[in-house]
Write a protein that holds these residues in place. Structure first.
Motif, PDB file in Angstrom:
ATOM      1  N   TYR A   1      -6.213   7.255   2.487  1.00 14.62           N
ATOM      2  CA  TYR A   1      -4.814   7.685   2.527  1.00 14.62           C
ATOM      3  C   TYR A   1      -3.897   6.489   2.781  1.00 14.62           C
ATOM      4  CZ  TYR A   1      -0.582   9.810   4.470  1.00 14.62           C
ATOM      5  OH  TYR A   1       0.707  10.167   4.724  1.00 14.62           O
ATOM      6  N   VAL A   2      -2.817   6.483   2.081  1.00 16.81           N
ATOM      7  CA  VAL A   2      -1.777   5.505   2.426  1.00 16.81           C
ATOM      8  C   VAL A   2      -0.495   6.281   2.670  1.00 16.81           C
ATOM      9  CG1 VAL A   2      -2.743   3.516   1.228  1.00 16.81           C
ATOM     10  CG2 VAL A   2      -1.305   5.113  -0.028  1.00 16.81           C
TER      11      VAL A   2
ATOM     12  N   GLY B   1       0.830  -1.206   0.000  1.00 18.31           N
ATOM     13  CA  GLY B   1       0.000   0.000   0.000  1.00 18.31           C
ATOM     14  C   GLY B   1       0.859   1.248   0.000  1.00 18.31           C
ATOM     15  N   MET B   2       1.919   1.201   0.808  1.00 14.45           N
ATOM     16  CA  MET B   2       2.832   2.332   0.854  1.00 14.45           C
ATOM     17  C   MET B   2       3.465   2.557  -0.511  1.00 14.45           C
ATOM     18  SD  MET B   2       4.654   1.706   4.504  1.00 14.45           S
ATOM     19  CE  MET B   2       5.832   3.025   4.362  1.00 14.45           C
ATOM     20  N   LEU B   3       3.728   1.448  -1.190  1.00 11.83           N
ATOM     21  CA  LEU B   3       4.341   1.542  -2.517  1.00 11.83           C
ATOM     22  C   LEU B   3       3.407   2.305  -3.464  1.00 11.83           C
ATOM     23  CD1 LEU B   3       6.993   0.489  -3.550  1.00 11.83           C
ATOM     24  CD2 LEU B   3       5.848  -1.573  -4.322  1.00 11.83           C
ATOM     25  N   ILE B   4       2.119   1.987  -3.357  1.00  9.06           N
ATOM     26  CA  ILE B   4       1.162   2.676  -4.220  1.00  9.06           C
ATOM     27  C   ILE B   4       1.131   4.164  -3.890  1.00  9.06           C
ATOM     28  CG2 ILE B   4      -1.300   2.858  -4.746  1.00  9.06           C
ATOM     29  CD1 ILE B   4      -1.365  -0.253  -4.234  1.00  9.06           C
TER      30      ILE B   4
ATOM     31  N   ALA C   1       2.004   7.291  -6.239  1.00  6.62           N
ATOM     32  CA  ALA C   1       1.021   8.326  -6.545  1.00  6.62           C
ATOM     33  C   ALA C   1       1.599   9.726  -6.397  1.00  6.62           C
ATOM     34  CB  ALA C   1      -0.188   8.169  -5.627  1.00  6.62           C
ATOM     35  N   SER C   2       2.587   9.846  -5.507  1.00  4.75           N
ATOM     36  CA  SER C   2       3.124  11.173  -5.251  1.00  4.75           C
ATOM     37  C   SER C   2       4.271  11.521  -6.181  1.00  4.75           C
ATOM     38  CB  SER C   2       3.564  11.286  -3.805  1.00  4.75           C
ATOM     39  OG  SER C   2       4.597  10.345  -3.577  1.00  4.75           O
TER      40      SER C   2
ATOM     41  N   SER D   1     -11.488   8.495   8.845  1.00  4.55           N
ATOM     42  CA  SER D   1     -10.139   8.042   8.485  1.00  4.55           C
ATOM     43  C   SER D   1      -9.668   8.901   7.310  1.00  4.55           C
ATOM     44  CB  SER D   1     -10.160   6.565   8.064  1.00  4.55           C
ATOM     45  OG  SER D   1     -10.909   6.434   6.886  1.00  4.55           O
ATOM     46  N   PRO D   2      -8.350   9.109   7.187  1.00  3.54           N
ATOM     47  CA  PRO D   2      -7.880  10.051   6.159  1.00  3.54           C
ATOM     48  C   PRO D   2      -8.196   9.584   4.739  1.00  3.54           C
ATOM     49  CG  PRO D   2      -6.050   8.977   7.296  1.00  3.54           C
ATOM     50  CD  PRO D   2      -7.281   8.526   7.976  1.00  3.54           C
ATOM     51  N   LEU D   3      -8.674  10.536   3.942  1.00  2.00           N
ATOM     52  CA  LEU D   3      -8.993  10.286   2.529  1.00  2.00           C
ATOM     53  C   LEU D   3      -8.202  11.275   1.691  1.00  2.00           C
ATOM     54  CD1 LEU D   3     -12.879   9.902   2.711  1.00  2.00           C
ATOM     55  CD2 LEU D   3     -11.213   8.073   2.283  1.00  2.00           C
TER      56      LEU D   3
END
Lengths: 293, 327
Positions: free
Chosen positions: A45-46, A22-25, A29-30, A64-66
């Motif tokens: 959010y990841v 998930g962190m990889l995604i 994305a950034s 939860s963060p979006l």
């Protein structure tokens, strides 16, 4: 049939657990700084997502963060620039064939891109000819790209990555994410020129596949064959301490020249010598790219 | 110099050429060699180039050594020989010096003994004996090939005959019978000094120095003794220093001696002076040697030394090269 991509994905599952994926995604994305104003949708959010993208109101509602996704970020193009000369049929530092590592790297980044909704394209070639494959956002297309890399053999033409870079510089006008899959290239003026030209236009990630060591403790044992001239390299000689010292100094200088050039153009790079390093180093590469901007 | 099996050389050279061509056509690429990209990381280094040149030099040494080794072994296998024909001079002669030591003969005896004292140093295989006689015969030493002993005895005899010795002990036993110069008995004693004929044929000759001036009554006359000698295959070479006769008017004694000597197959020489002894004795020995020459023999002698030595050198070179290359 997407056998190569399946293999890459299964390896991704092996080398990165769920949260890390998930962190990889998020890291992926950034990568793009550019944002359109066309809001597309929200997703959770990841870690790694840009904090600016968090939709605070929606986050407050949901609890939860979006983060917001924009149209522009969805339809980015990832252009792989890869060498398909016979250098890629040689051995990597970890003992695998370099093309297998290249398939793994392209598969990981490509599946991240597809997961993000981006399309993938490929410029590849050897010293004789270069070829471009158009950007498409399907797994079948990515599989096709991977198969092109996988088809490299010792019977391929001699390698010329700079020619592929020049082809990319000449044929692509819009801004893209360039992923250059390189090996231990010796920096020359021609290479520096095209990188400066590309660096001004695109975001560039440089993935270097380390070549096998030729002298020293981790050096290749047994006979070696130079794929450029197809002649024998006397690796037996490479245990001589004086030669090992010279070799280490020379390779260090070579790596430093490339690092200096990439830094001056603003390209982040990572070095991969083994399959196990692919996921971790790609993550670190994306992370560094995010911090660099 | 010729090669016995010259075809070995041809076949070997052809085989070597075939092997070389085969290696040239099928360069051995080891199947498990690892493909390497950017080998110039190593190969462009000056120290690598230097090591490579060093390696190549020793590989060249190894190659040359192998070629030289193969060539020299082929050469040795072809068996180089040199052919020679020679007439072997047989050295199995028995010579008995039979010297009349009556007063009239002493000078001649001394000359003969002197000549043999010199000649004996060059003898190889010949046997020599010395018998002196006057009224009775004494064997000074029997037939022997102990040349050191012979030389010493001849030296003693020479000094006794020249009169420089202190006593006449040397001549003891030669006056046991009545009379003087009993020639026939003396010759017979000498002939009896030869051993019985064994398996190997040895030439037998008697150097018989006498003037045939007989005084007294011998048991055997000279012709009788000569007949015994001829029967025993002993050739008698007679040397007479006191032959004062001429062709037209020969002395009776000299004629008898000549007849006796020639009847045994030997020769008769009338000596003009003591100096002539040297040349005559050598002539006699040459005549004897000529009679003994065998049939010409073709002999082949191998010369493997040079090719095998080269092969050894090449082996050393190969060893050194392999050691250096493996380092």
């Amino acid at each position: 049939m997407t056998s190569l991509l399946m293999a890459v994905k299964s390896k991704m599952y092996i080398f990165a657990h769920r949260k890390a994926r998930g962190m990889l995604i998020g890291e992926y994305a950034s990568v793009f700084r550019g944002r359109s104003l066309d809001f597309d949708d929200l997703r959770s959010y990841v870690p790694g997502d840009d904090v600016r993208d968090i939709d605070w109101k929606a986050t407050a509602r949901v609890g939860s963060p979006l983060v917001k996704r924009y149209v522009a970020t969805r339809r980015q193009q990832v252009l792989f620039v890869a060498d398909t000369g016979r250098n890629m049929a040689a051995t990597a530092r970890g003992g695998e064939t370099k093309k297998d590592l290249a398939v793994m790297i392209m598969g990981v980044i490509g599946s991240l891109a597809l997961g993000h909704g981006d399309s993938v394209a490929l410029v590849h070639g050897d010293a004789r000819a270069q070829e471009a494959l158009p950007a498409k956002g399907t797994e079948g297309h990515l599989e096709r790209l991977l198969r092109i890399i996988d088809a490299v053999s010792l019977k391929s033409g001699s390698s010329d990555l700079v020619a592929a870079l020049e082809y990319a510089a000449a044929h692509y006008k819009q801004r893209m994410l360039l992923v250059v899959i390189a090996d231990e290239l010796a920096v020359q003026e021609r290479c520096a020129k095209v990188l400066r030209r590309l660096g001004a236009q695109h975001e560039i990630l440089w993935v270097q596949i380390d070549d096998v060591q030729l002298a020293g403790a981790q050096a290749l044992r047994g006979p070696g064959q130079d794929v450029a001239a197809m002649d024998t390299v006397l690796t037996l000689l490479a245990q001589d301490p004086g030669l090992v010292g010279d070799y280490e100094a020379a390779t260090a200088a070579r790596a430093q020249a490339l690092a200096d050039l990439l830094q001056s153009v603003g390209i982040v790079m990572t070095r991969i010598g083994h399959t196990e390093q692919v996921v971790g180093n790609v993550f670190a590469l994306l992370e560094r790219h995010r911090r660099a901007h | 110099m010729a090669l016995t099996y010259w075809w070995v050389l041809l076949a070997g050279a052809a085989a070597m050429a075939a092997v070389l061509v085969w290696i040239w056509r099928h360069p051995c690429r080891s199947a498990d060699s690892t493909p390497i990209a950017h080998a110039d990381r190593l190969t462009a280094l000056p120290s690598y180039q230097k090591a490579l040149a060093h390696q190549k030099r020793w590989l060249a040494v190894a190659l040359v050594s192998v070629l030289v080794l193969a060539a020299s072994l082929l050469m040795a296998a072809a068996r180089p020989v040199s052919e020679s024909t020679n007439i072997p001079e047989q050295k199995n002669r028995d010579i008995m010096l039979c010297l009349d030591v009556s007063g009239s003969m002493i000078d001649t005896d001394e000359a003969i003994v002197g000549v043999f004292a010199e000649m004996v140093t060059a003898f190889k295989g010949e046997r020599i004996g010395l018998t002196i006689f006057d009224s009775s015969a004494v064997q000074v030493f029997p037939l022997t090939d102990d040349y050191e002993f012979v030389a010493e005895q001849l030296k003693n005899a020479k000094s006794a005959m020249s009169g420089s010795a202190d006593s006449f002990d040397f001549f003891d036993g030669t006056y046991e019978a009545n009379g003087s110069s009993l020639i026939g008995d003396g010759l017979l004693s000498c002939v009896n000094g030869f051993p019985g004929e064994g398996e190997t044929q040895r030439s037998r000759s008697v150097i018989f120095a006498t003037d045939n001036m007989l005084s007294g009554k011998p048991i055997f006359t000279l012709p009788e003794a000569a007949a015994v000698a001829a029967k025993a295959k002993v050739r008698v070479y007679a040397l007479n220093p006191n032959d004062f006769g001429s062709q037209q008017n020969p002395m009776e004694e000299a004629l008898e001696l000549k007849t006796a000597a020639t009847s045994t197959g030997g020769l008769y020489y009338a000596l003009d002076s003591g100096e002539a002894v040297n040349s005559i004795v050598h002539k006699v020995q040459a005549t004897e040697a000529a009679k003994l020459q065998g049939a010409p023999v073709k002999s082949l002698s191998d010369h493997p030394g040079l090719p095998l030595g080269l092969a050894l050198l090449a082996l050393f070179g190969l060893g050194a090269a392999v050691w250096k290359v493996r380092q």
